[in-house]
Design a protein around this motif. Sequence first.
Motif, mmCIF file in Angstrom:
data_model
loop_
_atom_site.group_PDB
_atom_site.id
_atom_site.type_symbol
_atom_site.label_atom_id
_atom_site.label_comp_id
_atom_site.label_asym_id
_atom_site.label_seq_id
_atom_site.Cartn_x
_atom_site.Cartn_y
_atom_site.Cartn_z
ATOM 1 N N ILE A 2 0.820 -1.208 0.000
ATOM 2 C CA ILE A 2 0.000 0.000 0.000
ATOM 3 C C ILE A 2 0.855 1.259 0.000
ATOM 4 C CG2 ILE A 2 -1.772 1.286 1.263
ATOM 5 C CD1 ILE A 2 -2.717 -1.351 2.423
ATOM 6 N N SER A 3 1.911 1.261 0.793
ATOM 7 C CA SER A 3 2.713 2.480 0.920
ATOM 8 C C SER A 3 4.098 2.142 1.436
ATOM 9 C CB SER A 3 2.014 3.453 1.880
ATOM 10 O OG SER A 3 2.766 4.649 2.021
ATOM 11 N N THR A 20 -0.456 7.653 5.134
ATOM 12 C CA THR A 20 -0.685 7.289 3.738
ATOM 13 C C THR A 20 -1.432 5.963 3.621
ATOM 14 O OG1 THR A 20 1.567 6.352 3.691
ATOM 15 C CG2 THR A 20 1.279 8.585 2.849
ATOM 16 N N VAL A 21 -1.193 5.040 4.532
ATOM 17 C CA VAL A 21 -1.948 3.784 4.516
ATOM 18 C C VAL A 21 -3.439 4.069 4.690
ATOM 19 C CG1 VAL A 21 -2.439 1.672 5.817
ATOM 20 C CG2 VAL A 21 -0.083 2.262 5.262
ATOM 21 N N ILE A 29 -10.553 -0.588 8.860
ATOM 22 C CA ILE A 29 -9.281 -0.617 9.597
ATOM 23 C C ILE A 29 -8.703 -2.026 9.508
ATOM 24 C CG2 ILE A 29 -8.129 -0.233 11.794
ATOM 25 C CD1 ILE A 29 -10.360 1.621 12.590
ATOM 26 N N PRO A 30 -7.527 -2.194 8.902
ATOM 27 C CA PRO A 30 -6.944 -3.537 8.796
ATOM 28 C C PRO A 30 -6.366 -4.013 10.125
ATOM 29 C CG PRO A 30 -5.433 -1.912 7.904
ATOM 30 C CD PRO A 30 -6.693 -1.167 8.269
ATOM 31 N N ALA A 47 -3.252 7.980 13.595
ATOM 32 C CA ALA A 47 -3.987 7.859 12.332
ATOM 33 C C ALA A 47 -5.431 7.419 12.541
ATOM 34 C CB ALA A 47 -3.269 6.881 11.407
ATOM 35 N N TYR A 48 -5.654 6.512 13.488
ATOM 36 C CA TYR A 48 -6.978 5.900 13.624
ATOM 37 C C TYR A 48 -7.665 6.187 14.963
ATOM 38 C CZ TYR A 48 -5.773 3.159 9.486
ATOM 39 O OH TYR A 48 -5.434 2.779 8.215
#
Length: 208
Positions: A2-3, A20-21, A29-30, A47-48
């Motif tokens: 992904i990045s 960026t992910v 959300i992985p 980020a989350y």
Amino acid sequence: MISFVVGKRRQKEANELLRTVKARSDGHIPLFTSDDLNHYETAILKAYGIGKEIPKTGRRGRPKSPKLIPPIELMYCKVVKERKKGKVVRVDTEIVFGKEEQIMKRLNGSKVSHHINTTFVERNNLTMRERNRRLTRKTMGFSKEKIPLIESLNLYSALYHFVKPHSGLRIEVNEGGRRWMQRTPMMAAGITDHIWTVEELLTFRVYD
């Protein structure tokens, strides 16, 4: 893939990687796994995470900024390796965010692995070193400038996803005298319907 972020293993780079992910994913959300670098925990939460307001105390001074807390669906595990004299003697796993039952349910539904590990990113790193001379240590081709290295990795990533078929992604078709259809990662993701040539890749016009 992904990045990627080229740089030192610092908080700044970890934050950029997770930013960026998230920007390039589809909103879900992985399940995250990593080595025991502490920067990832902070970066994932940044980020989350969800901002939680700190109750006012009535005291003088600047109010405290909201505290980031992990959402229920956030899952993150670390692979911790114990080394002695440069050799790995023990491998443990640690759950940072999420519940064990929740994580095992996600892993049991995986088509590729049912264990907490970093095997796939490590294998991908090896593949990158094998196919990109700028990553080969102790050689004349080892990259010494950041910009050319980033450009070479961007090119490698494009070739890897659009041009290079992966045997693990092939599907059985049994039609027209052909048993298997070879696929690239972008074909498997539904982004393209054919294997690109290098010429097609290099001449493709990207629109902003």
